[in-house]
Write an enzyme that holds these catalytic residues in place. Structure first.
Site, PDB file in Angstrom:
ATOM      1  N   GLY A  18       0.829  -1.197   0.000  1.00 52.95           N
ATOM      2  CA  GLY A  18       0.000   0.000   0.000  1.00 52.95           C
ATOM      3  C   GLY A  18       0.862   1.244   0.000  1.00 52.95           C
ATOM      4  O   GLY A  18       2.092   1.183   0.062  1.00 52.95           O
ATOM      5  N   GLY A  21       0.236   9.583  -0.018  1.00 52.55           N
ATOM      6  CA  GLY A  21       0.999  10.746  -0.419  1.00 52.55           C
ATOM      7  C   GLY A  21       2.294  10.906   0.331  1.00 52.55           C
ATOM      8  O   GLY A  21       3.239  11.498  -0.164  1.00 52.55           O
ATOM      9  N   ALA A  23       3.871   8.202   2.471  1.00 46.35           N
ATOM     10  CA  ALA A  23       4.651   7.015   2.809  1.00 46.35           C
ATOM     11  C   ALA A  23       4.169   5.819   2.004  1.00 46.35           C
ATOM     12  O   ALA A  23       3.066   5.814   1.463  1.00 46.35           O
ATOM     13  CB  ALA A  23       4.544   6.722   4.313  1.00 46.35           C
ATOM     14  N   ASN A  24       5.030   4.808   1.937  1.00 41.94           N
ATOM     15  CA  ASN A  24       4.682   3.514   1.368  1.00 41.94           C
ATOM     16  C   ASN A  24       4.661   2.485   2.486  1.00 41.94           C
ATOM     17  O   ASN A  24       5.417   2.584   3.453  1.00 41.94           O
ATOM     18  CB  ASN A  24       5.688   3.096   0.293  1.00 41.94           C
ATOM     19  N   LYS A  40       6.017   0.956   7.519  1.00 43.00           N
ATOM     20  CA  LYS A  40       5.674   2.195   6.825  1.00 43.00           C
ATOM     21  C   LYS A  40       6.948   3.021   6.663  1.00 43.00           C
ATOM     22  O   LYS A  40       7.603   3.378   7.646  1.00 43.00           O
ATOM     23  CB  LYS A  40       4.622   2.971   7.606  1.00 43.00           C
ATOM     24  N   ASP A 134      -6.427  13.528  11.540  1.00 46.14           N
ATOM     25  CA  ASP A 134      -6.530  13.073  10.143  1.00 46.14           C
ATOM     26  C   ASP A 134      -7.398  11.822  10.075  1.00 46.14           C
ATOM     27  O   ASP A 134      -7.035  10.830   9.450  1.00 46.14           O
ATOM     28  CB  ASP A 134      -5.138  12.805   9.566  1.00 46.14           C
TER      29      ASP A 134
END
Length: 672
Positions: A18, A21, A23-24, A40, A134
């Site tokens: 996954g 915007g 982090a991967n 992450k 968030d």
């Protein structure tokens, strides 16, 4: 590419699962605790932002203090060669956003259940003085048994203190942004309550309350517009549930739930029978806050008046001096005046009525003039309300236009600024948005090629669900949504495919020394097949694995056969069969011959020979063989000797022992 890299000398990065915007997220394996983890990793463009890194570490460390069943546990936070990463609990499931896309609108019971779990998690964070800031479905994970896991505490808090000019970051959260955040104020616990109310709205309706062509336009709607009623799209939602949405998304934080505890308490009873039809929630009106109508006062009323004077309307009249009139004149003229005035009044009334009918009455009965405002770029309903309030009729033409949002006015006729009479018709052209297209079937095609094709066709997004299969890697197995043949609007459509990642690879552990049952259970759990053979081994206990193929720490495909050799323990020694030949001598002399016809054999006296054997099969106290001999005779003594044992035999001649011997197992070489 981080796949295959080991971070912190223990976390092996396996595959990308996954991203967003900032982090991967990778699937990893903790080699010390032997468990799957999610890793992450911040994108490289943030690696040189010292302020961001400092805040990220501080907030991430705060997030590690959270321990709750509905919060993704953070195990570790570290950096290595400008790679900043967090190691978290791996949740085998999907994001709540994906769940909404697949299943929304949800039943009120399920929506309340999911919201309550999120609220419990956020309340735990609030108790630790941490504001999420968030909250959105993309930051909420769901396990297969519908347990909610809230994530991104550390990153959300760190990002809030940096520039929000990154387009992806703003667009990712603006739909759930509280009014106080939208205007640039500080977020607080009630900001999280507002965002959670928007999430509940989306769960119930399958859509967002506000949309716009830019993040700014959506943020302005959060500031200026009331969240639309849930029942507009979900008529079966109880009023009590809609009230939760309305109260949690009140523009003024003072009108929302005052804490997440209060929010949770309301959710506990929101589906009770006595609450389902309660009165709609109304924002309390505080005296002095309502808008007051100010009367319009003409400037002429204040002419020649002091500041303290009261304005008075005056009428003019002609006043004659009584001294100029005599009593006689008054009497004489009184009658004349009455006649003249009566006739004049009658004529004037008739003339006035005629003029009024011809000129004034048509004007009074004529509709008022209305100045048209600019209705373009306004919502259809807003434009209709303005026209109706100004006694104008309208005719609406709907056209497809991908440059204008759905239900927004494209043009009007007559144009703005024109004066028209009441009851005049106004023509509006309203956008239907982007024109739908037929969805093709992309099953069995290459995902990478289809993804490029759809994105070039301006589809909102293309997403994949990785599935292990026999098909080649990258092959589309299933078109989850939308279904082939359905009409879709590309810019509003997220296409979801199930894509083959080939057969699942399993890292095989070293099974040597394990009990056979333990080894079999391990292989079953890993979807591997055990093939067991057995062998004797003097050093490995019976039932334990001696050897395996393939060896440990090797990756194999799921379903592969793993050969195991299991110990039968030390090999059992066989019973040895041994024969020994013994010659027994004849020891008596011949008798004298009675006559010449007596033979030698007749002159011999037989001797009795008895043989005793003590071994596996014979008792040494019992006679094995008895034989009379008249000459030296050879006997074969058969013996069976058990491991670590011995055999004994004894030969007696005329009751005297002539041979006695012990044969030990280890003294025998070979044996039969």
């Amino acid at each position: 590419m981080l796949e295959g890299k080991v971070l912190g000398e223990r976390y092996k990065v396996q595959s990308l699962i996954g991203g967003g915007g900032m982090a991967n997220v990778y699937l990893g394996f903790d080699s010390i605790l032997k468990r799957e983890v999610a890793i992450k990793v911040l994108k490289l463009e943030y690696a040189n932002d010292d302020d961001f890194i400092r805040r990220f570490h501080r907030e991430a460390q705060n997030a590690t203090s959270l321990s709750h069943p509905n919060i993704v546990t953070i195990y570790d936070v570290d950096d290595e060669n400008d790679i900043y990463y967090m190691v978290m609990e791996y949740v085998n499931g999907m994001t709540l956003k994906r769940y909404i896309q697949l299943h929304a609108p949800l039943d009120p019971e399920e929506a309340v259940m999911i919201t309550a779990q999120i609220a419990e998690a956020i309340q735990h964070a609030h108790d630790h003085h941490i504001i999420h800031r968030d909250i959105k479905p993309q930051n909420i994970l769901m396990t297969r048994d519908k347990q909610v896991k809230v994530t991104d505490f550390g990153i959300a808090l760190a990002l809030s203190s940096t520039s929000m000019t990154q387009t992806n970051a703003v667009l990712g959260s603006v739909h759930y942004l509280s009014p106080e955040q939208a205007r640039g104020g500080l977020a607080n616990t009630k900001s999280d309550i507002y965002s959670l109310g928007i999430v509940l709205f989306e769960l119930l309706t399958g859509r967002l309350p506000f949309s716009g062509q830019s993040a700014v336009s959506v943020a302005l709607k959060h500031l200026q517009q009331v969240v639309p009623p849930v029942k507009k799209w979900a008529k079966d939602v109880p009023q009590s549930v809609e009230n939760v949405v309305l109260k949690s998304t009140a523009k003024d934080p003072l009108n929302r739930y005052q804490s997440m505890d209060e929010f949770i308490e309301d959710l506990r009873t929101v589906l009770d029978e006595d609450r389902l039809h309660e009165a709609p929630f109304q924002v309390p009106i505080i005296e002095g806050d309502e808008t007051k109508q100010v009367p319009v006062i003409q400037e002429s009323l204040f002419q020649n008046q002091s500041g303290d004077d009261t304005v008075v309307h005056r009428k003019s009249a002609m006043v004659q001096d009584p001294s100029t009139m005599t009593a006689k004149n008054k009497k004489e003229t009184s009658k004349q005046k009455k006649i003249i005035w009566g006739s004049s009044i009658a004529v004037l009334i008739l003339l006035f009525s005629l003029l009024f009918s011809l000129f004034v009455l048509p004007i009074l009965l004529q509709p008022d003039d209305v100045e048209l405002i600019d209705l373009t770029d306004r919502d259809r309903e807003e434009a209709k309300r303005w026209l109706e309030n100004n006694n104008l009729t309208y005719d609406i033409e709907e056209v497809y236009d991908d440059s204008v949002d759905v239900n927004v006015v494209i043009s009007q006729s007559p144009d703005s600024g024109r004066f028209v009479k009441e009851e005049t018709g106004v023509d509006l052209v309203v956008s239907l948005g982007e024109e739908p297209v037929g969805m093709e079937d992309y099953t069995d095609q290459s995902y990478s090629q289809v993804e490029r094709l759809l994105l070039n066709q301006d589809f909102q997004n293309v997403q994949r669900i990785d599935v292990y299969s026999e098909e080649p890697v990258g092959t589309i197995l299933t078109q989850v949504e939308p279904q082939p043949g359905s009409d879709v609007v590309p810019s509003e459509t997220i296409v979801v495919f199930e894509v083959s990642v080939g057969k699942r690879m399993v890292t095989l552990d070293d099974l040597i020394g394990l009990d056979e049952l333990e080894a079999r259970d391990y292989l079953t759990d890993k979807n591997l097949v055990a093939k067991v053979t057995e062998a004797h081994d003097n050093e490995v206990q019976e039932g334990e694995v001696i050897r395996q193929s393939p060896e440990g720490d090797v990756e194999v495909e799921e379903g592969s056969v793993v050969n195991l050799v299991v110990s039968l323990g030390e090999e059992e020694k066989p019973v040895k069969t041994y024969k020994e030949e013994v010659t027994v001598s004849y020891t008596l002399d011949e008798l004298p011959a009675d006559d010449e016809n007596t033979t030698t054999e007749e002159r011999l006296i037989p001797q009795e020979v008895r043989i005793y054997i003590g071994d596996v099969s014979h008792d040494s106290e019992k006679t094995y063989q008895v034989q009379m001999i008249t000459e030296d005779t050879t006997f074969t003594i058969p013996m069976e000797i058990a491991p670590d044992d011995q055999a004994v035999y004894r030969i007696e001649r005329d009751d005297q022992t002539v041979v006695q011997k012990t044969i030990r197992y280890e003294d025998i070489e070979g044996g039969e």
